[in-house]
Design a protein around this motif. Structure first.
Motif, PDB file in Angstrom:
ATOM      1  N   ARG A  18      52.692  58.567 -14.068  1.00 30.02           N
ATOM      2  CA  ARG A  18      52.257  57.166 -14.241  1.00 30.02           C
ATOM      3  C   ARG A  18      51.389  57.004 -15.486  1.00 30.02           C
ATOM      4  N   ASN A  19      50.654  58.042 -15.820  1.00 34.33           N
ATOM      5  CA  ASN A  19      49.737  57.968 -16.963  1.00 34.33           C
ATOM      6  C   ASN A  19      50.370  58.431 -18.275  1.00 34.33           C
ATOM      7  N   THR A  20      51.658  58.796 -18.230  1.00 33.37           N
ATOM      8  CA  THR A  20      52.317  59.237 -19.473  1.00 33.37           C
ATOM      9  C   THR A  20      53.560  58.398 -19.756  1.00 33.37           C
ATOM     10  N   TRP A  21      54.707  58.796 -19.234  1.00 30.24           N
ATOM     11  CA  TRP A  21      55.951  58.161 -19.676  1.00 30.24           C
ATOM     12  C   TRP A  21      56.454  57.021 -18.790  1.00 30.24           C
ATOM     13  N   MET A  22      55.896  56.835 -17.599  1.00 32.55           N
ATOM     14  CA  MET A  22      56.373  55.784 -16.693  1.00 32.55           C
ATOM     15  C   MET A  22      55.519  54.534 -16.828  1.00 32.55           C
ATOM     16  N   PRO A  23      56.072  53.408 -17.290  1.00 29.19           N
ATOM     17  CA  PRO A  23      55.304  52.159 -17.432  1.00 29.19           C
ATOM     18  C   PRO A  23      54.744  51.696 -16.092  1.00 29.19           C
ATOM     19  N   GLN A  24      53.616  50.999 -16.149  1.00 27.48           N
ATOM     20  CA  GLN A  24      52.946  50.542 -14.944  1.00 27.48           C
ATOM     21  C   GLN A  24      52.751  49.034 -14.960  1.00 27.48           C
ATOM     22  N   GLY A  25      52.553  48.466 -13.772  1.00 33.46           N
ATOM     23  CA  GLY A  25      52.198  47.065 -13.624  1.00 33.46           C
ATOM     24  C   GLY A  25      53.195  46.110 -14.244  1.00 33.46           C
ATOM     25  N   GLU A  26      52.677  45.172 -15.049  1.00 38.49           N
ATOM     26  CA  GLU A  26      53.514  44.150 -15.669  1.00 38.49           C
ATOM     27  C   GLU A  26      54.524  44.745 -16.643  1.00 38.49           C
ATOM     28  N   MET A  27      54.153  45.853 -17.260  1.00 38.99           N
ATOM     29  CA  MET A  27      55.072  46.498 -18.186  1.00 38.99           C
ATOM     30  C   MET A  27      56.308  47.014 -17.458  1.00 38.99           C
ATOM     31  N   ARG A  28      56.115  47.548 -16.274  1.00 37.16           N
ATOM     32  CA  ARG A  28      57.264  48.038 -15.491  1.00 37.16           C
ATOM     33  C   ARG A  28      58.148  46.880 -15.039  1.00 37.16           C
ATOM     34  N   LYS A  29      57.533  45.776 -14.631  1.00 33.07           N
ATOM     35  CA  LYS A  29      58.305  44.597 -14.246  1.00 33.07           C
ATOM     36  C   LYS A  29      59.084  44.038 -15.433  1.00 33.07           C
ATOM     37  N   LYS A  30      58.451  44.037 -16.590  1.00 28.25           N
ATOM     38  CA  LYS A  30      59.119  43.560 -17.805  1.00 28.25           C
ATOM     39  C   LYS A  30      60.296  44.451 -18.161  1.00 28.25           C
ATOM     40  N   LEU A  31      60.119  45.748 -17.916  1.00 31.82           N
ATOM     41  CA  LEU A  31      61.194  46.705 -18.169  1.00 31.82           C
ATOM     42  C   LEU A  31      62.399  46.409 -17.280  1.00 31.82           C
ATOM     43  N   GLU A  32      62.138  46.049 -16.050  1.00 30.02           N
ATOM     44  CA  GLU A  32      63.212  45.723 -15.120  1.00 30.02           C
ATOM     45  C   GLU A  32      63.914  44.429 -15.519  1.00 30.02           C
TER      46      GLU A  32
END
Length: 400
Positions: free
Chosen positions: A151-165
């Motif tokens: 979570r702290n390196t290559w996997m986007p979190q929060g709004e960034m992960r939703k934006k990725l989807e």
């Protein structure tokens, strides 16, 4: 004289006998009629509700013909509603038969090695969002620190992960089943972690190291049911991934219906019980010392939607070997599948991935072969990310 008297007496006796017979016959007819006379229409028992309606009709001012017409009209409406319900039921059954036929067509296409027909593609549900890929990160109950390091390196979190989807069509989830005692302390811990991050995919599967083949099978079946994607990726939680590079690699094969992408290998079938990756069913692969068929290494691989659907349909009859990467290769070896060997999916840790990144050949996945992942990944994945990452802008500007 005596003869006449006798004659008269006999005549009288005959007369009484005849009258007695006629009387008995009449009495019998009377008794029979009383026993078998059918009741009049007015005497037939009528249900209370209907009897009330009949009384109202008889007492009303409307003529019998008008009342009868109204009654017939109601019957006609009832018949019309029944007919409409019947048509709806027939339509539902027809739709189910169409979907079943489509599923059988898809299965036949795999078994016969022929491409999926256009009719099947047209019969697919149209309301689902289409994604590029679903990335399932295989994890365990004891791997909380590994998950946090990702979570702290290559996997986007929060709004960034939703934006990725939403914008890139990329789903990323940690994949885990449940404990042998469902609802235990480890299950509650995962529920609390999921409530905080919202990045888990829970499987109907009992966790265990010797059950990785079953977990992989459950993952593909669950993922293809949840998301309509072009590719389904499995990666271990001690591997570093460059998502944009992985997406670029897969997007080049998006028009191929049945592709199996990874770093292909063919290692020895180990028959010694005391070594790691021992294969209990080694005898199935021939003589001692033989090698496995070609299959992708288990750290990271991807399969297309048709193959994930095939696994989902046939999940109850697909045999599980002790090694999950071997199991997947076995499920696909008999199908008309294109095996794509791409070494960017199995780069080494620095300096290997670092040199390749400097040369403009960024790796999609990096790990240490000797550890089957990044050795001591919780601490070392930071260094890999710093030296081998494609950078945040690569994912934001990626065009798949």
């Amino acid at each position: 004289m005596s003869w006449r008297r006798g004659g008269v007496a006999d005549g009288v006796a005959r007369r009484w006998v005849l009258l007695l017979c006629v009387g008995s016959f009449c009495l019998g007819l009377l008794f029979t009629n009383r026993m078998w006379t059918l009741p009049e229409a007015s005497e037939v028992v009528i249900p209370n509700e209907r009897r009330g309606k009949e009384s109202e009709l008889m007492a009303g001012d409307c003529s019998i013909r008008k009342v009868q017409g109204k009654h017939d009209y109601s019957d006609m409406l009832h018949i019309s509603d029944t007919h409409r319900d019947s048509q709806t039921l027939d339509k539902t059954i027809a739709n189910l038969e169409t979907e079943l036929s489509a599923a059988r067509t898809l299965q036949d296409s795999f078994l016969n090695g022929s491409p999926v027909q256009e009719e099947y593609k047209a019969a697919e549900p149209t309301g689902r969002r289409k994604y590029l890929m679903v990335i399932g990160i295989n994890t365990a109950f004891s791997s909380r620190k590994r998950r946090d390091s990702i979570r702290n390196t290559w996997m986007p979190q929060g709004e960034m992960r939703k934006k990725l989807e939403e914008e890139k069509g990329i789903i990323i989830r940690f994949v885990i089943g449940h404990s042998a005692i469902s609802g235990g302390i480890v299950d509650r811990a995962i529920q609390a972690e999921d409530k905080k991050h919202g990045d888990f995919m829970r499987l109907e599967h009992v966790e265990g190291y010797l059950e990785l083949s079953g977990k992989t099978r459950a993952y593909f079946a669950t993922a293809v049911a949840l998301w309509d994607a072009n590719f389904y990726v499995k990666v271990d939680d001690d591997v570093h991934v460059n998502i944009a590079t992985l997406g670029n690699i897969l997007s080049k094969h998006i028009l191929k219906p049945r592709v199996y992408i990874g770093c292909m290998k063919s290692g020895p079938v180990l028959s010694d019980k005391d070594v790691r990756y021992y294969e209990p069913e080694h005898w199935k692969f021939g003589e001692v010392g033989n090698k496995y068929f070609r299959h992708a290494t288990g750290q990271l691989y991807a399969i297309s939607k048709d193959l994930a659907t095939y696994i989902s349909i046939n999940k109850h009859v697909l045999h599980k070997y002790i090694n999950e990467d071997v199991s997947l290769g076995a499920w696909l070896i008999g199908l008309d599948v294109e095996h794509i060997d791409d070494r960017r999916l199995c780069c080494g840790t620095p300096p290997d991935c670092e040199w390749k990144a400097q040369a403009g050949n960024t790796c999609a996945a990096s790990f240490d072969w000797k550890c089957s992942g990044i050795c001591n990944s919780v601490q070392n994945i930071w260094g890999v990310h710093k030296k081998c990452s494609e950078g945040e802008k690569a994912l934001l500007t990626a065009s798949f």
